[in-house]
Scaffold this motif. Structure first.
Motif, PDB file in Angstrom:
ATOM      1  N   THR A 269      38.846 -21.796  19.622  1.00  0.00           N
ATOM      2  CA  THR A 269      38.040 -21.487  20.805  1.00  0.00           C
ATOM      3  C   THR A 269      38.206 -22.644  21.791  1.00  0.00           C
ATOM      4  OG1 THR A 269      36.168 -22.639  19.865  1.00  0.00           O
ATOM      5  CG2 THR A 269      36.323 -20.263  19.401  1.00  0.00           C
ATOM      6  N   THR A 270      37.691 -22.471  22.992  1.00  0.00           N
ATOM      7  CA  THR A 270      37.771 -23.547  23.990  1.00  0.00           C
ATOM      8  C   THR A 270      37.096 -24.814  23.463  1.00  0.00           C
ATOM      9  OG1 THR A 270      37.709 -21.837  25.695  1.00  0.00           O
ATOM     10  CG2 THR A 270      37.274 -24.095  26.415  1.00  0.00           C
ATOM     11  N   ASP A 271      35.924 -24.649  22.844  1.00  0.00           N
ATOM     12  CA  ASP A 271      35.236 -25.823  22.284  1.00  0.00           C
ATOM     13  C   ASP A 271      36.078 -26.511  21.213  1.00  0.00           C
ATOM     14  OD1 ASP A 271      32.970 -25.976  23.763  1.00  0.00           O
ATOM     15  OD2 ASP A 271      31.766 -24.698  22.443  1.00  0.00           O
ATOM     16  N   MET A 272      36.746 -25.685  20.403  1.00  0.00           N
ATOM     17  CA  MET A 272      37.565 -26.283  19.336  1.00  0.00           C
ATOM     18  C   MET A 272      38.740 -27.074  19.909  1.00  0.00           C
ATOM     19  SD  MET A 272      37.498 -23.189  16.573  1.00  0.00           S
ATOM     20  CE  MET A 272      38.724 -23.854  15.455  1.00  0.00           C
ATOM     21  N   VAL A 273      39.324 -26.578  21.001  1.00  0.00           N
ATOM     22  CA  VAL A 273      40.434 -27.313  21.617  1.00  0.00           C
ATOM     23  C   VAL A 273      39.962 -28.718  22.007  1.00  0.00           C
ATOM     24  CG1 VAL A 273      42.057 -27.377  23.558  1.00  0.00           C
ATOM     25  CG2 VAL A 273      41.550 -25.194  22.435  1.00  0.00           C
ATOM     26  N   LYS A 274      38.755 -28.768  22.602  1.00  0.00           N
ATOM     27  CA  LYS A 274      38.214 -30.086  22.971  1.00  0.00           C
ATOM     28  C   LYS A 274      38.033 -30.955  21.728  1.00  0.00           C
ATOM     29  CE  LYS A 274      35.165 -28.091  26.347  1.00  0.00           C
ATOM     30  NZ  LYS A 274      33.780 -28.064  26.795  1.00  0.00           N
TER      31      LYS A 274
ATOM     32  N   MET B 178      45.759 -30.802  24.192  1.00  0.00           N
ATOM     33  CA  MET B 178      45.742 -30.755  22.720  1.00  0.00           C
ATOM     34  C   MET B 178      47.154 -30.965  22.168  1.00  0.00           C
ATOM     35  SD  MET B 178      44.319 -27.787  20.153  1.00  0.00           S
ATOM     36  CE  MET B 178      45.114 -26.375  20.892  1.00  0.00           C
ATOM     37  N   VAL B 179      48.124 -30.242  22.717  1.00  0.00           N
ATOM     38  CA  VAL B 179      49.506 -30.393  22.233  1.00  0.00           C
ATOM     39  C   VAL B 179      49.988 -31.826  22.480  1.00  0.00           C
ATOM     40  CG1 VAL B 179      51.891 -29.588  22.528  1.00  0.00           C
ATOM     41  CG2 VAL B 179      50.000 -27.944  22.578  1.00  0.00           C
ATOM     42  N   SER B 180      49.672 -32.345  23.670  1.00  0.00           N
ATOM     43  CA  SER B 180      50.103 -33.721  23.985  1.00  0.00           C
ATOM     44  C   SER B 180      49.421 -34.733  23.072  1.00  0.00           C
ATOM     45  CB  SER B 180      49.794 -34.051  25.453  1.00  0.00           C
ATOM     46  OG  SER B 180      50.550 -33.216  26.299  1.00  0.00           O
ATOM     47  N   ALA B 181      48.168 -34.450  22.684  1.00  0.00           N
ATOM     48  CA  ALA B 181      47.445 -35.380  21.793  1.00  0.00           C
ATOM     49  C   ALA B 181      48.131 -35.448  20.423  1.00  0.00           C
ATOM     50  CB  ALA B 181      45.998 -34.927  21.628  1.00  0.00           C
ATOM     51  N   ILE B 182      48.699 -34.321  19.993  1.00  0.00           N
ATOM     52  CA  ILE B 182      49.406 -34.317  18.697  1.00  0.00           C
ATOM     53  C   ILE B 182      50.723 -35.088  18.839  1.00  0.00           C
ATOM     54  CG2 ILE B 182      50.453 -32.857  16.913  1.00  0.00           C
ATOM     55  CD1 ILE B 182      48.494 -30.597  17.918  1.00  0.00           C
ATOM     56  N   LEU B 183      51.462 -34.739  19.907  1.00  0.00           N
ATOM     57  CA  LEU B 183      52.778 -35.372  20.097  1.00  0.00           C
ATOM     58  C   LEU B 183      52.673 -36.860  20.438  1.00  0.00           C
ATOM     59  CD1 LEU B 183      54.464 -32.542  22.191  1.00  0.00           C
ATOM     60  CD2 LEU B 183      55.368 -33.439  20.043  1.00  0.00           C
ATOM     61  N   GLY B 184      51.493 -37.266  20.926  1.00  0.00           N
ATOM     62  CA  GLY B 184      51.326 -38.664  21.325  1.00  0.00           C
ATOM     63  C   GLY B 184      50.487 -39.460  20.353  1.00  0.00           C
ATOM     64  N   CYS B 185      50.176 -38.871  19.212  1.00  0.00           N
ATOM     65  CA  CYS B 185      49.324 -39.564  18.247  1.00  0.00           C
ATOM     66  C   CYS B 185      50.041 -40.817  17.720  1.00  0.00           C
ATOM     67  CB  CYS B 185      48.982 -38.606  17.093  1.00  0.00           C
ATOM     68  SG  CYS B 185      47.839 -39.322  15.910  1.00  0.00           S
ATOM     69  N   ASP B 186      49.327 -41.917  17.660  1.00  0.00           N
ATOM     70  CA  ASP B 186      49.950 -43.162  17.189  1.00  0.00           C
ATOM     71  C   ASP B 186      50.162 -43.175  15.675  1.00  0.00           C
ATOM     72  OD1 ASP B 186      50.242 -44.171  19.666  1.00  0.00           O
ATOM     73  OD2 ASP B 186      48.609 -45.631  19.545  1.00  0.00           O
ATOM     74  N   LYS B 187      49.693 -42.146  14.997  1.00  0.00           N
ATOM     75  CA  LYS B 187      49.907 -42.047  13.544  1.00  0.00           C
ATOM     76  C   LYS B 187      50.777 -40.826  13.271  1.00  0.00           C
ATOM     77  CE  LYS B 187      47.109 -45.315  13.601  1.00  0.00           C
ATOM     78  NZ  LYS B 187      46.131 -46.041  12.873  1.00  0.00           N
ATOM     79  N   PRO B 188      51.566 -40.862  12.190  1.00  0.00           N
ATOM     80  CA  PRO B 188      52.345 -39.665  11.848  1.00  0.00           C
ATOM     81  C   PRO B 188      51.418 -38.497  11.537  1.00  0.00           C
ATOM     82  CG  PRO B 188      52.474 -41.325  10.101  1.00  0.00           C
ATOM     83  CD  PRO B 188      51.770 -41.961  11.249  1.00  0.00           C
TER      84      PRO B 188
END
Ligand SMILES: CC(C)(COP(=O)(O)OP(=O)(O)OC[C@H]1O[C@@H](n2cnc3c(N)ncnc32)[C@H](O)[C@@H]1OP(=O)(O)O)[C@@H](O)C(=O)NCCC(=O)NCCSC(=O)C1=CCCCC1=O
Length: 379
Positions: free
Chosen positions: A66-71, A129-139
């Motif tokens: 949901t939108t809330d979950m994306v946040k 959200m996608v960028s947060a995954i691709l930019g995560c400083d941890k694997p």
């Protein structure tokens, strides 16, 4: 005399640490954030080090976000990324049916349909959200606990590793339900599969088995999840006992058909699902990561992410604009059809639409209504 690492740490680490988290707000509906102790390969807990588990928790709707979950996912990845004591992130979902089936079709149909400016704002969050995954400083390891479809496949492919239980299915839904898989799949699939198989997976909306997805390069590894009479067996719905058909074509990983499929369904019914091998595989991977230099590992994954990241960054903004406007036409029809139809009839009349457009028919509200399952039911 050489001091031990713990004494050096006590003598030289800052007395107080700055907090780089954006928010400590822990209310994240539908998303669970947990730190679980990191373990060495023999299973021993490591003091002071953790793996961050981010769990999509909307099982009744197949863990669609949901939108809330994306946040919530954005904040959770941000927190994991800046947690000094986190070794790896495990991105997963509740239950054994679905990792995620993408955007929440109820929200799409009941709120965003016909409302492009609202959907444009939603896609800002989705892109983050996608960028947060691709930019995560941890694997990031995607623990694929069940089907990964539509936007679920996109956020899954954004992860660095994917380990799946072998009953999971993989693929897209957009072109059947009124969207294009431009939330990552059109960027990641060609990189991961090559352009021909990317075309097949991205456009036709035919799910792939875990065995096929692994063989073609979408997954790090798969494990069996079905236990029959106390023994793990491979997904019985999938051909795993032969490689080719009589013409030499690869059939390993294709879904069984006919009598074979009926027998497989019976096997499925009498078995029970057990994700312990999946958990073990995920722990093993986390333990391998633990035994590496942290900064060298991070630099390595940052470089290896680049083909996916560069494609994503090149396209995400104009895809956002297209997705918003598409909420006036095909998405409005397709997501409403899925939401309002029955399980047996939840797609629009594709032929009718193509015939209407071939005659230059505009996208009026009447055209949309005429394509709905309800219009067919009335005939
Ligand atoms: C093929 C399915 C994934 C699974 O089908 P099936 O095994 O037959 O299960 P269902 O009975 O359909 O599903 C069980 C219940 O879950 C509900 N459900 C499933 N998926 C969603 C969802 N995405 N949102 C909300 N609810 C969902 C389903 O309605 C059932 O509930 P009930 O109350 O009836 O028991 C099939 O479920 C399917 O096709 N789902 C929809 C997939 C989809 O279209 N996803 C959106 C794709 S587009 C997207 O994700 C995008 C992301 C960002 C960019 C733009 C974009 O389009």
């Amino acid at each position: 005399m050489t001091a031990d690492t713990a004494s050096v740490t006590t003598a030289t680490a800052p007395a107080a640490l700055f907090d780089h988290t954006l928010t400590r707000d822990t209310v994240r509906p539908g998303v669970i954030f947990e730190k679980k102790p990191a373990r060495t390969p023999d299973g021993t807990e490591v003091a002071g080090l953790y793996n961050a588990w981010i769990t999509l928790d909307n099982p009744k709707q197949y863990n669609s976000y949901t939108t809330d979950m994306v946040k919530g996912v954005i904040l959770a990845f941000r927190e994991a990324s800046v947690s000094r004591d986190v070794v790896a992130v495990v991105f997963t979902a509740t239950g054994d049916k679905a990792f995620c089936t993408g955007g929440n079709t109820k929200e799409y149909a009941e709120y965003y349909a016909g409302n492009p400016q609202e959907y444009r704002q939603y896609i800002r969050l989705f892109n983050d959200m996608v960028s947060a995954i691709l930019g995560c400083d941890k694997p990031v390891i995607c623990r694929v606990n069940g089907m990964r479809i539509g936007g679920g496949q996109e956020i899954g492919m954004a992860c660095d590793f994917s380990v799946a239980q072998d009953l999971a299915r993989f693929g897209q839904a957009g072109p059947k339900h009124g969207s294009a898989p431009v939330g990552g799949s059109t960027d990641f699939l060609p990189v991961m599969l090559g352009s021909e198989m990317a075309m097949v997976s991205g456009s036709l909306c035919e799910p792939w088995s875990a065995h096929k997805a692994a063989r073609l390069g979408l997954l790090t590894d798969i494990v069996p999840a079905l236990k029959v009479d106390g023994k793990f067996v491979a997904n019985p719905m999938v051909i795993t006992d032969r490689w080719t058909d009589e013409y030499g074509r690869i059939v390993h990983g294709e879904f069984r058909t006919g009598e074979e499929a009926e027998a497989a369904k019976a096997t499925l019914k009498k078995g029970e699902i057990d994700l312990s091998l999946l958990d073990q595989k995920v722990e093993d991977l986390c333990a391998k990561i633990l035994l590496t230099f942290p900064d060298c590992f991070t630099k390595t994954i940052e470089e290896l992410r680049k083909p996916k990241l560069n494609a994503w960054n090149a396209n995400k903004e104009n895809s956002r604009a297209w997705l918003a406007l598409n909420m006036m036409t095909e998405a409005r029809a397709g997501f409403r059809a899925f939401n309002e139809g029955t399980k047996a009839d939840r797609e629009i009349d594709f032929v009718g639409l193509r015939q209407a457009l071939a005659k230059g028919t505009p996208w009026t509200p009447e055209l949309t209504e005429s394509l709905m399952p309800a219009a067919r039911a009335g005939k």
